[in-house]
Design an enzyme around this catalytic site. Structure first.
Site, mmCIF file in Angstrom:
data_model
loop_
_atom_site.group_PDB
_atom_site.id
_atom_site.type_symbol
_atom_site.label_atom_id
_atom_site.label_comp_id
_atom_site.label_asym_id
_atom_site.label_seq_id
_atom_site.Cartn_x
_atom_site.Cartn_y
_atom_site.Cartn_z
ATOM 1 N N TYR A 152 0.806 -1.464 -0.001
ATOM 2 C CA TYR A 152 -0.130 -0.183 0.112
ATOM 3 C C TYR A 152 1.042 1.219 -0.060
ATOM 4 O O TYR A 152 1.835 1.330 0.598
ATOM 5 C CB TYR A 152 -0.856 -0.044 1.284
ATOM 6 C CG TYR A 152 -1.494 1.339 1.428
ATOM 7 C CD1 TYR A 152 -2.956 1.750 0.803
ATOM 8 C CD2 TYR A 152 -1.114 2.411 2.142
ATOM 9 C CE1 TYR A 152 -3.358 2.848 0.745
ATOM 10 C CE2 TYR A 152 -1.974 3.678 2.398
ATOM 11 C CZ TYR A 152 -3.035 3.681 1.680
ATOM 12 O OH TYR A 152 -3.654 5.087 1.829
ATOM 13 N N HIS A 182 -3.552 16.285 -2.775
ATOM 14 C CA HIS A 182 -4.053 16.285 -1.365
ATOM 15 C C HIS A 182 -3.839 17.618 -0.909
ATOM 16 O O HIS A 182 -4.117 18.065 0.252
ATOM 17 C CB HIS A 182 -3.230 15.448 -0.368
ATOM 18 C CG HIS A 182 -3.730 14.149 -0.704
ATOM 19 N ND1 HIS A 182 -4.010 13.275 -2.130
ATOM 20 C CD2 HIS A 182 -3.789 12.940 0.187
ATOM 21 C CE1 HIS A 182 -4.278 12.008 -1.849
ATOM 22 N NE2 HIS A 182 -4.382 11.871 -0.584
ATOM 23 N N ASN A 295 1.878 11.796 5.780
ATOM 24 C CA ASN A 295 0.900 11.081 6.690
ATOM 25 C C ASN A 295 1.312 11.197 7.961
ATOM 26 O O ASN A 295 2.472 10.778 8.472
ATOM 27 C CB ASN A 295 1.278 9.679 6.139
ATOM 28 C CG ASN A 295 -0.120 8.637 6.266
ATOM 29 O OD1 ASN A 295 0.100 7.484 6.223
ATOM 30 N ND2 ASN A 295 -1.283 9.431 6.817
ATOM 31 N N TYR A 383 -16.217 32.651 46.386
ATOM 32 C CA TYR A 383 -15.409 31.489 45.942
ATOM 33 C C TYR A 383 -14.448 31.922 44.979
ATOM 34 O O TYR A 383 -13.401 31.091 44.622
ATOM 35 C CB TYR A 383 -16.455 30.498 45.198
ATOM 36 C CG TYR A 383 -17.652 30.099 46.256
ATOM 37 C CD1 TYR A 383 -17.468 29.951 47.614
ATOM 38 C CD2 TYR A 383 -18.489 29.343 45.457
ATOM 39 C CE1 TYR A 383 -18.323 29.397 48.197
ATOM 40 C CE2 TYR A 383 -19.448 28.488 46.303
ATOM 41 C CZ TYR A 383 -19.453 28.534 47.705
ATOM 42 O OH TYR A 383 -20.310 27.915 48.586
ATOM 43 N N ARG A 386 -11.510 32.470 47.216
ATOM 44 C CA ARG A 386 -11.437 31.219 48.450
ATOM 45 C C ARG A 386 -10.824 30.105 47.536
ATOM 46 O O ARG A 386 -10.194 29.272 48.114
ATOM 47 C CB ARG A 386 -12.296 31.181 49.341
ATOM 48 C CG ARG A 386 -12.073 30.415 50.446
ATOM 49 C CD ARG A 386 -13.635 30.014 51.148
ATOM 50 N NE ARG A 386 -14.531 30.709 51.026
ATOM 51 C CZ ARG A 386 -15.975 30.399 51.263
ATOM 52 N NH1 ARG A 386 -15.905 29.303 51.628
ATOM 53 N NH2 ARG A 386 -16.874 31.173 51.103
ATOM 54 N N PHE A 432 -1.763 6.871 12.331
ATOM 55 C CA PHE A 432 -2.051 8.373 11.992
ATOM 56 C C PHE A 432 -3.175 8.855 12.465
ATOM 57 O O PHE A 432 -3.536 9.959 12.106
ATOM 58 C CB PHE A 432 -2.167 8.279 10.322
ATOM 59 C CG PHE A 432 -3.218 7.228 9.760
ATOM 60 C CD1 PHE A 432 -4.735 7.220 10.062
ATOM 61 C CD2 PHE A 432 -2.850 5.918 9.160
ATOM 62 C CE1 PHE A 432 -5.540 6.209 9.597
ATOM 63 C CE2 PHE A 432 -3.724 4.992 8.724
ATOM 64 C CZ PHE A 432 -4.981 5.194 9.257
ATOM 65 N N GLU A 517 -12.046 5.487 5.149
ATOM 66 C CA GLU A 517 -11.531 6.545 6.097
ATOM 67 C C GLU A 517 -12.842 6.804 6.984
ATOM 68 O O GLU A 517 -13.277 7.808 6.980
ATOM 69 C CB GLU A 517 -10.717 7.625 5.910
ATOM 70 C CG GLU A 517 -9.503 7.023 5.105
ATOM 71 C CD GLU A 517 -8.647 8.348 4.611
ATOM 72 O OE1 GLU A 517 -9.207 9.515 4.460
ATOM 73 O OE2 GLU A 517 -7.707 7.977 3.704
#
Length: 646
Positions: A152, A182, A295, A383, A386, A432, A517
């Protein structure tokens, strides 16, 4: 015709210059004119003529004489910054000379190191061990290509095309096409600082030797970083699995000489020309190298490093600011007693209480303000004062938890497939996936936001005369002057915005890549969102810091403790007291810059550490009897110091 790239209040403007005899002052005015033209309110100015400014180089940060000609002072397409009087100079430029080198091996990078690399303080080199691992990893890839094994991303397509085998003759084209296709991000580009962090972190991951990149290519990437040649990387487009593909592809696109790139020497230009200006050649991708560059989770994690470091800085300084507010509101220190926090022993809570004691301890740093209300009948504080150890404490523990995850992530191999040289094989997996940093950064945003939420309530107490016993909105002649009225509104607006930003992005997932994906982390948005939350926290605390220092003015001639007086002096070195209404935004920005640069912490830290040395004995074996006596003496000391505010 020469042209110059000018930075004005966060915007980059291209300014052509018809004549080299035009002055630097003319260049500044023209840049301001263009800036005003882009703003619906003219940037807050009536005319260019009323704007006072000075100009500095982006490279080296040197100031320029406004009367010099551009031909004499500047090179064509040089980067300069216009700093309008009262504004703060941009921090986004590298110093002219890095301080040295950081050796990367893929295993020992710290979040502090990465932030410093982003600031341009260091260059990069590989350790010999890393070089050896990279070489062995590459040998596996070369064998796969030679034997035409189906693997791959090396001899196949990507995602849904994982079953499409690519002929050896097209393997280089496959990697280039991967990077080009990409590179599909949108939005503003990352700042130079964040781009350097992203590039440095990718180098660190490649140095681990599980990516299959060649040593020659990795050394080229390092040369690009050391020259500060920074590709144009849009901030949006990653879903955080398979890693940060879009931003890392834009990073790789610049490395192969395509797309836009910036450097202090060249400014923005086509990447191949920027590389050429630095004597560098575009990278020629070998099989698997495009995939090796894009990647991983480095976008999420590099931004996460900045987030966790800024969060730690503002959390430390929040304790100091809150202590100053407590003094102004004439609070008591009894809530910070060691015994209270010993019976609920969270580490962050104990440390915050300790810092309050170290800043407010009347024995060591006498406070005239505390002495002035020693016999008051108040039993306990609200508060927001404190409970600071409890509220600030969990923020500190959250930051520590997230920092541990981010530190692991920056030294992790997040490629796919992974190359294991010892086994002489590649294995596809899911390292990834950005769920780890995504979840951690969502948690960080939720945790750190609370510093702003409680700070805004303290600002309310400072501004409200029924709660503070100070003039309304911390200004004299109220009505004629509004003082901190709208500064408090700004704080409230930021806190409200943070509430929406704290909705976790990592609970979302959209299936991508034709359902290959089918679960993603949305970690890129988690990281960017966390940074926005942290910036808002810094700004709210900057307003509280200004308000607390203004409150001190109404308690004079009484003085607070020595460390808090030092903090007051620091603030007054950049912001003068509020006598009557004036343009407040520059004051908030100046205080914000003090916090970003950790100046408030630097001033107070020596007193905190001195107190620590005096009150926490060195670690050594001691008998139970000695421990009891030591504890008794410490309680006596604390009791004596706290009687002043009882």
């Amino acid at each position: 015709m020469p042209r110059y790239t000018v930075h004005v209040r966060g915007e980059w403007l291209a300014v052509p210059c018809l004549s080299s005899t035009n002055t630097i002052g003319w260049l500044g005015k023209e840049a301001v004119r263009r800036y005003m033209k882009n703003k619906p309110d003219n940037g807050g100015f009536a005319s260019v003529e009323e704007v006072k400014f000075y100009i500095r180089r982006c490279k080296g940060l040197g100031l320029l004489d406004l009367d010099d000609t551009v031909g004499d002072a500047l090179e064509d397409n040089e980067f300069v910054e216009v700093v309008i009087e009262g504004d703060i100079m941009s921090p986004d430029f590298i110093p002219s000379q890095p301080e040295g080198y950081i050796s990367l091996d893929g295993n020992s990078l710290t979040t502090e190191d990465l932030v410093n690399l982003g600031k341009g303080l260091y260059k990069i080199k590989l350790t010999p061990e890393a070089e050896a691992k990279v070489k062995k990893s590459r040998e596996v890839i070369e064998r796969i290509v030679k034997e035409q094994t189906v693997v791959y991303g090396i001899t196949t397509g990507f995602g849904k095309f994982a079953r499409t085998v690519i002929p050896n003759s097209n393997l280089r084209e496959l990697q280039v096409n991967l990077v080009r296709s990409h590179s599909a991000g949108v939005g503003k580009p990352l700042t130079p600082e964040r781009t350097r962090m992203l590039l440095a972190l990718r180098i660190n991951v490649l140095a681990k030797g599980y990516s299959g990149i060649s040593l020659e290519t990795l050394e080229q990437v390092i040369e690009v970083f050391n020259a500060s040649c920074l590709p144009y990387i849009p901030e949006k487009g990653t879903v955080g699995a398979s890693g940060d593909l879009a931003p890392l592809s834009h990073l790789a696109l610049g490395l192969i000489g395509e797309g836009k790139m910036w450097s202090p020497k060249s400014g923005w230009a086509d990447a191949k020309y920027v590389l050429e200006a630095h004597g560098l050649k575009p990278i020629t991708l070998k099989p698997k190298e495009g995939l090796a560059l894009i990647n991983g989770t480095q976008m999420i994690t590099s931004l996460g490093c900045e987030a966790v470091e800024r969060a730690g800085a503002i959390a430390r300084q929040a304790d100091i600011i809150a202590a100053l507010t407590l003094e102004v509101l004439k609070g008591t220190t009894r809530a910070f007693d060691t015994d209270i926090h010993a019976v609920r022993p969270h580490q962050g809570q104990a440390e915050v209480a300790f810092r309050f004691r170290s800043l407010l301890d009347s024995d060591h740093h006498p406070s005239e303000i505390a002495e002035s209300h020693r016999f008051c009948d108040r039993v306990q504080d609200a508060y927001t004062m404190r409970c600071c150890p409890q509220v600030h404490g969990i923020v500190n523990d959250t930051i520590a938890f997230v920092k541990d995850i981010i530190t692991t992530e920056i030294n992790s191999a997040t490629d796919n497939p992974m190359v294991f040289a010892e086994r002489q094989e590649t294995i596809s997996g899911g390292n990834f996936h950005g769920e780890y940093p995504a979840k951690a950064l969502d948690y960080l945003a939720i945790g750190v936001h609370e510093l702003a939420a409680i700070s805004e309530r303290r600002i309310e107490r400072l501004c409200n005369p029924s709660l503070s016993e100070l003039p309304a909105f911390l200004v004299t002649e109220g009505g004629l002057n509004s003082g901190f009225m709208i500064a408090h509104c700004t704080a409230a607006a930021l806190v409200s915005e943070n509430k929406a930003l704290c909705h976790p992005s990592s609970v979302d997932s959209l299936s991508t890549s034709a359902a290959t994906e089918d679960h993603v982390s949305m970690g890129g948005w988690a990281a960017r969102k966390a940074l926005r939350v942290i910036e808002h926290v810094e700004q709210v605390l900057a307003i509280e810091l200004l308000a607390a220092c203004q409150g001190i003015e109404f308690l004079r001639p009484l003085r607070t403790t020595t460390p808090l007086e030092k903090v007051y002096d620091l603030v007054r070195s950049v912001v003068r007291p509020w006598i009557k209404d004036r343009f407040m935004a520059p004051d908030i920005e100046a205080a914000h810059r003090l916090l970003v640069e950790q100046k408030v912490w630097e001033v107070a830290k020596p007193y905190i550490e001195k107190y620590r040395r005096e009150h926490i004995p060195e670690s050594r074996p001691i008998s139970p009897t000695a421990f009891s006596l030591g504890s008794l003496r410490m309680k006596q000391l604390l009791h004596e110091s706290e009687k002043l505010c009882a």
